[in-house]
Design a protein around this motif. Structure first.
Motif, PDB file in Angstrom:
ATOM      1  N   GLU A  48       0.824  -1.210   0.000  1.00  0.00           N
ATOM      2  CA  GLU A  48       0.000   0.000   0.000  1.00  0.00           C
ATOM      3  C   GLU A  48       0.859   1.260   0.000  1.00  0.00           C
ATOM      4  OE1 GLU A  48      -4.246  -0.697   2.150  1.00  0.00           O
ATOM      5  OE2 GLU A  48      -2.509  -0.580   3.492  1.00  0.00           O
ATOM      6  N   PHE A  64      -3.680  -0.280  -6.701  1.00  0.00           N
ATOM      7  CA  PHE A  64      -4.726  -0.278  -5.678  1.00  0.00           C
ATOM      8  C   PHE A  64      -5.874  -1.217  -6.042  1.00  0.00           C
ATOM      9  CE2 PHE A  64      -2.821   3.699  -4.001  1.00  0.00           C
ATOM     10  CZ  PHE A  64      -2.703   3.285  -2.684  1.00  0.00           C
ATOM     11  N   SER A  68      -7.157  -4.554  -3.882  1.00  0.00           N
ATOM     12  CA  SER A  68      -8.545  -4.673  -3.423  1.00  0.00           C
ATOM     13  C   SER A  68      -9.180  -6.003  -3.831  1.00  0.00           C
ATOM     14  CB  SER A  68      -9.384  -3.520  -3.989  1.00  0.00           C
ATOM     15  OG  SER A  68      -9.557  -3.675  -5.393  1.00  0.00           O
ATOM     16  N   LYS A  69      -8.493  -6.743  -4.691  1.00  0.00           N
ATOM     17  CA  LYS A  69      -9.025  -8.022  -5.171  1.00  0.00           C
ATOM     18  C   LYS A  69      -8.724  -9.148  -4.185  1.00  0.00           C
ATOM     19  CE  LYS A  69      -8.578  -7.062 -10.095  1.00  0.00           C
ATOM     20  NZ  LYS A  69      -7.969  -7.515 -11.354  1.00  0.00           N
ATOM     21  N   PRO A  72      -4.638 -10.506  -3.080  1.00  0.00           N
ATOM     22  CA  PRO A  72      -3.976  -9.246  -3.423  1.00  0.00           C
ATOM     23  C   PRO A  72      -2.478  -9.378  -3.694  1.00  0.00           C
ATOM     24  CG  PRO A  72      -4.540  -9.290  -1.091  1.00  0.00           C
ATOM     25  CD  PRO A  72      -5.193 -10.478  -1.721  1.00  0.00           C
TER      26      PRO A  72
END
Length: 116
Positions: A48, A64, A68-69, A72
């Motif tokens: 991040e 990003f 978010s999947k 990750p």
């Protein structure tokens, strides 16, 4: 310095092959410092942080999105692998974060030793 695999997360590693190293570490435990590995949430925070610093708006949004999947780490790796020069920038960034991680552990040990 001794290094042994994390047998809890590396199921394919045969612990018997490391018997000698483990025995020495156990018998001379005061001679060694054990460094803790990063937890997955800490590794996620590093990804991040890196994504936040990326100056390419498209790549930043893709990173990003990858984070978010589901899975990750896998998606982040796939995205960064095809990011041209950012791939090496990521490796350098991550390496420095790992160095800082170990230094923090050393500083913590030194602080505890001075207060005992």
């Amino acid at each position: 310095m001794k290094s042994v695999p994390d047998f809890d997360s590396m199921f394919y590693v045969d612990e018997e092959e490391w018997e000698g190293e483990l025995e020495e570490l156990e018998n001379q435990h005061g001679k060694y410092i054990i460094f803790e590995k990063m937890q997955s949430f800490e590794s996620f925070k590093i990804m991040e942080e890196f994504a936040e610093e990326v100056d390419d708006k498209y790549l930043k949004s893709q990173l990003f999105l990858a984070l978010s999947k589901r899975k990750p780490f896998q998606h982040f790796k796939a995205t960064i692998d095809y990011s041209g020069p950012y791939r090496q920038i990521w490796f350098d960034f991550k390496a420095q974060k790992y160095i800082d991680w170990v230094k923090d552990q050393i500083n913590s040990i030194n602080f505890q030793g001075n207060n005992e």
